[in-house]
Design a protein around this motif. Structure first.
Motif, PDB file in Angstrom:
ATOM      1  N   MET A  16      72.213  48.262  46.665  1.00 21.61           N
ATOM      2  CA  MET A  16      71.466  48.085  47.917  1.00 21.61           C
ATOM      3  C   MET A  16      70.299  47.257  47.668  1.00 21.61           C
ATOM      4  O   MET A  16      70.095  46.635  48.753  1.00 21.61           O
ATOM      5  CB  MET A  16      70.716  49.686  47.852  1.00 21.61           C
ATOM      6  CG  MET A  16      69.691  49.673  49.171  1.00 21.61           C
ATOM      7  SD  MET A  16      68.767  51.392  49.261  1.00 21.61           S
ATOM      8  CE  MET A  16      67.814  50.971  47.862  1.00 21.61           C
ATOM      9  N   LEU A  17      69.902  46.859  46.722  1.00 23.73           N
ATOM     10  CA  LEU A  17      68.795  45.955  46.482  1.00 23.73           C
ATOM     11  C   LEU A  17      69.525  44.617  46.886  1.00 23.73           C
ATOM     12  O   LEU A  17      68.714  43.739  47.498  1.00 23.73           O
ATOM     13  CB  LEU A  17      67.958  45.930  45.333  1.00 23.73           C
ATOM     14  CG  LEU A  17      67.079  47.157  44.799  1.00 23.73           C
ATOM     15  CD1 LEU A  17      66.492  46.765  43.443  1.00 23.73           C
ATOM     16  CD2 LEU A  17      66.060  46.995  45.892  1.00 23.73           C
ATOM     17  N   ARG A  18      70.700  44.267  46.211  1.00 16.57           N
ATOM     18  CA  ARG A  18      71.273  43.109  46.641  1.00 16.57           C
ATOM     19  C   ARG A  18      71.502  42.978  48.131  1.00 16.57           C
ATOM     20  O   ARG A  18      71.191  41.911  48.736  1.00 16.57           O
ATOM     21  CB  ARG A  18      72.657  42.951  45.848  1.00 16.57           C
ATOM     22  CG  ARG A  18      73.319  41.915  46.138  1.00 16.57           C
ATOM     23  CD  ARG A  18      74.636  41.892  45.352  1.00 16.57           C
ATOM     24  NE  ARG A  18      74.560  41.915  44.087  1.00 16.57           N
ATOM     25  CZ  ARG A  18      75.082  41.121  43.051  1.00 16.57           C
ATOM     26  NH1 ARG A  18      75.063  39.930  43.445  1.00 16.57           N
ATOM     27  NH2 ARG A  18      74.845  41.472  41.730  1.00 16.57           N
ATOM     28  N   SER A  19      72.048  43.940  48.735  1.00 13.07           N
ATOM     29  CA  SER A  19      72.308  44.062  50.279  1.00 13.07           C
ATOM     30  C   SER A  19      70.842  43.682  50.964  1.00 13.07           C
ATOM     31  O   SER A  19      70.874  43.086  52.211  1.00 13.07           O
ATOM     32  CB  SER A  19      72.908  45.384  50.621  1.00 13.07           C
ATOM     33  OG  SER A  19      74.205  45.503  49.800  1.00 13.07           O
ATOM     34  N   ALA A  23      70.279  40.759  53.480  1.00 13.49           N
ATOM     35  CA  ALA A  23      69.929  41.188  54.987  1.00 13.49           C
ATOM     36  C   ALA A  23      68.571  40.394  55.343  1.00 13.49           C
ATOM     37  O   ALA A  23      68.625  39.697  56.185  1.00 13.49           O
ATOM     38  CB  ALA A  23      69.798  42.522  55.217  1.00 13.49           C
ATOM     39  N   GLN A  24      67.545  40.337  54.498  1.00 16.76           N
ATOM     40  CA  GLN A  24      66.219  39.545  54.634  1.00 16.76           C
ATOM     41  C   GLN A  24      66.385  38.279  54.925  1.00 16.76           C
ATOM     42  O   GLN A  24      66.026  37.629  55.544  1.00 16.76           O
ATOM     43  CB  GLN A  24      65.370  39.967  53.401  1.00 16.76           C
ATOM     44  CG  GLN A  24      63.888  39.187  53.684  1.00 16.76           C
ATOM     45  CD  GLN A  24      63.988  38.213  52.741  1.00 16.76           C
ATOM     46  OE1 GLN A  24      64.435  38.022  51.609  1.00 16.76           O
ATOM     47  NE2 GLN A  24      63.643  37.017  53.138  1.00 16.76           N
ATOM     48  N   GLU A  25      67.240  37.741  54.111  1.00 13.99           N
ATOM     49  CA  GLU A  25      67.716  36.157  54.272  1.00 13.99           C
ATOM     50  C   GLU A  25      68.470  35.913  55.226  1.00 13.99           C
ATOM     51  O   GLU A  25      68.021  34.736  55.938  1.00 13.99           O
ATOM     52  CB  GLU A  25      68.674  35.680  53.042  1.00 13.99           C
ATOM     53  CG  GLU A  25      67.873  35.701  51.602  1.00 13.99           C
ATOM     54  CD  GLU A  25      66.725  34.497  51.469  1.00 13.99           C
ATOM     55  OE1 GLU A  25      67.121  33.346  51.951  1.00 13.99           O
ATOM     56  OE2 GLU A  25      65.794  34.739  51.039  1.00 13.99           O
ATOM     57  N   GLY A  63      86.527  38.178  45.025  1.00 15.85           N
ATOM     58  CA  GLY A  63      86.583  38.318  43.487  1.00 15.85           C
ATOM     59  C   GLY A  63      85.056  38.203  42.938  1.00 15.85           C
ATOM     60  O   GLY A  63      84.674  38.089  41.704  1.00 15.85           O
ATOM     61  N   ARG A  64      84.130  38.172  43.931  1.00 18.33           N
ATOM     62  CA  ARG A  64      82.789  37.777  43.606  1.00 18.33           C
ATOM     63  C   ARG A  64      81.816  37.951  44.619  1.00 18.33           C
ATOM     64  O   ARG A  64      82.168  38.035  45.773  1.00 18.33           O
ATOM     65  CB  ARG A  64      82.552  36.510  43.152  1.00 18.33           C
ATOM     66  CG  ARG A  64      82.767  35.248  44.036  1.00 18.33           C
ATOM     67  CD  ARG A  64      82.830  34.052  43.613  1.00 18.33           C
ATOM     68  NE  ARG A  64      83.160  32.985  44.500  1.00 18.33           N
ATOM     69  CZ  ARG A  64      82.337  32.641  45.544  1.00 18.33           C
ATOM     70  NH1 ARG A  64      81.202  32.894  45.619  1.00 18.33           N
ATOM     71  NH2 ARG A  64      82.642  31.559  46.344  1.00 18.33           N
ATOM     72  N   PHE A  65      80.869  38.245  44.539  1.00 21.62           N
ATOM     73  CA  PHE A  65      79.454  38.162  45.500  1.00 21.62           C
ATOM     74  C   PHE A  65      79.365  36.646  46.142  1.00 21.62           C
ATOM     75  O   PHE A  65      79.495  35.859  45.297  1.00 21.62           O
ATOM     76  CB  PHE A  65      77.979  38.680  45.013  1.00 21.62           C
ATOM     77  CG  PHE A  65      78.251  40.205  44.787  1.00 21.62           C
ATOM     78  CD1 PHE A  65      77.954  41.247  45.578  1.00 21.62           C
ATOM     79  CD2 PHE A  65      78.366  40.466  43.407  1.00 21.62           C
ATOM     80  CE1 PHE A  65      78.100  42.356  45.555  1.00 21.62           C
ATOM     81  CE2 PHE A  65      78.237  41.891  43.323  1.00 21.62           C
ATOM     82  CZ  PHE A  65      78.446  42.782  44.256  1.00 21.62           C
ATOM     83  N   PRO A  66      78.794  36.398  47.491  1.00 21.27           N
ATOM     84  CA  PRO A  66      78.586  35.261  48.066  1.00 21.27           C
ATOM     85  C   PRO A  66      77.206  34.800  47.388  1.00 21.27           C
ATOM     86  O   PRO A  66      76.349  35.453  47.066  1.00 21.27           O
ATOM     87  CB  PRO A  66      78.661  35.683  49.399  1.00 21.27           C
ATOM     88  CG  PRO A  66      78.029  36.964  49.613  1.00 21.27           C
ATOM     89  CD  PRO A  66      78.782  37.789  48.429  1.00 21.27           C
ATOM     90  N   GLU A  67      77.541  33.450  47.150  1.00 20.43           N
ATOM     91  CA  GLU A  67      76.090  32.757  46.984  1.00 20.43           C
ATOM     92  C   GLU A  67      75.513  33.016  48.399  1.00 20.43           C
ATOM     93  O   GLU A  67      75.963  33.092  49.317  1.00 20.43           O
ATOM     94  CB  GLU A  67      76.176  31.431  46.502  1.00 20.43           C
ATOM     95  CG  GLU A  67      76.762  31.085  45.347  1.00 20.43           C
ATOM     96  CD  GLU A  67      76.011  31.698  44.158  1.00 20.43           C
ATOM     97  OE1 GLU A  67      75.010  31.587  44.194  1.00 20.43           O
ATOM     98  OE2 GLU A  67      76.836  32.102  43.086  1.00 20.43           O
ATOM     99  N   ILE A  68      73.953  32.988  48.289  1.00 27.29           N
ATOM    100  CA  ILE A  68      73.395  33.174  49.866  1.00 27.29           C
ATOM    101  C   ILE A  68      73.524  31.865  50.569  1.00 27.29           C
ATOM    102  O   ILE A  68      73.715  32.280  51.880  1.00 27.29           O
ATOM    103  CB  ILE A  68      71.936  33.322  49.515  1.00 27.29           C
ATOM    104  CG1 ILE A  68      71.004  33.988  50.746  1.00 27.29           C
ATOM    105  CG2 ILE A  68      71.048  32.302  48.914  1.00 27.29           C
ATOM    106  CD1 ILE A  68      71.919  35.374  51.312  1.00 27.29           C
TER     107      ILE A  68
END
Length: 93
Positions: A16-19, A23-25, A63-68
């Protein structure tokens, strides 16, 4: 143009915090283009981002999270393709 973003995230994985940060970005970067941003809790390791109903990121597929910066680029390509992201658009030589 008004756009709708959805971030589906896994509550079991505590994403949730990552999401919320992503979202804020996105809201800060696309304040004039995004009219709605929804966080959708789920399970099973889900982390997917949709822009106007089109999936633009899947953690399972990538296979990973995106970089912002990556996430901003793929969202920009749909919601405001003519827009420059400044330093986030620079490619490493």
């Amino acid at each position: 143009m008004s756009s709708r973003i959805e971030i589906h995230y896994c509550t079991q994985c505590r994403w949730m915090l990552r999401s919320a940060w992503m979202a804020q970005e996105l809201l800060s970067t696309f304040e004039d283009e995004i009219t709605e941003l929804t966080l959708k809790p789920g399970t099973g390791g889900v982390f997917e981002v949709y822009a106007d109903g089109q999936r633009v990121w899947s953690r399972k597929e990538a296979g990973r999270f995106p970089e912002i910066t990556e996430l901003k680029q793929v969202v920009r390509d749909l919601v405001s393709p003519e827009r420059s992201l400044g330093h986030a658009d620079r490619k490493d030589a």
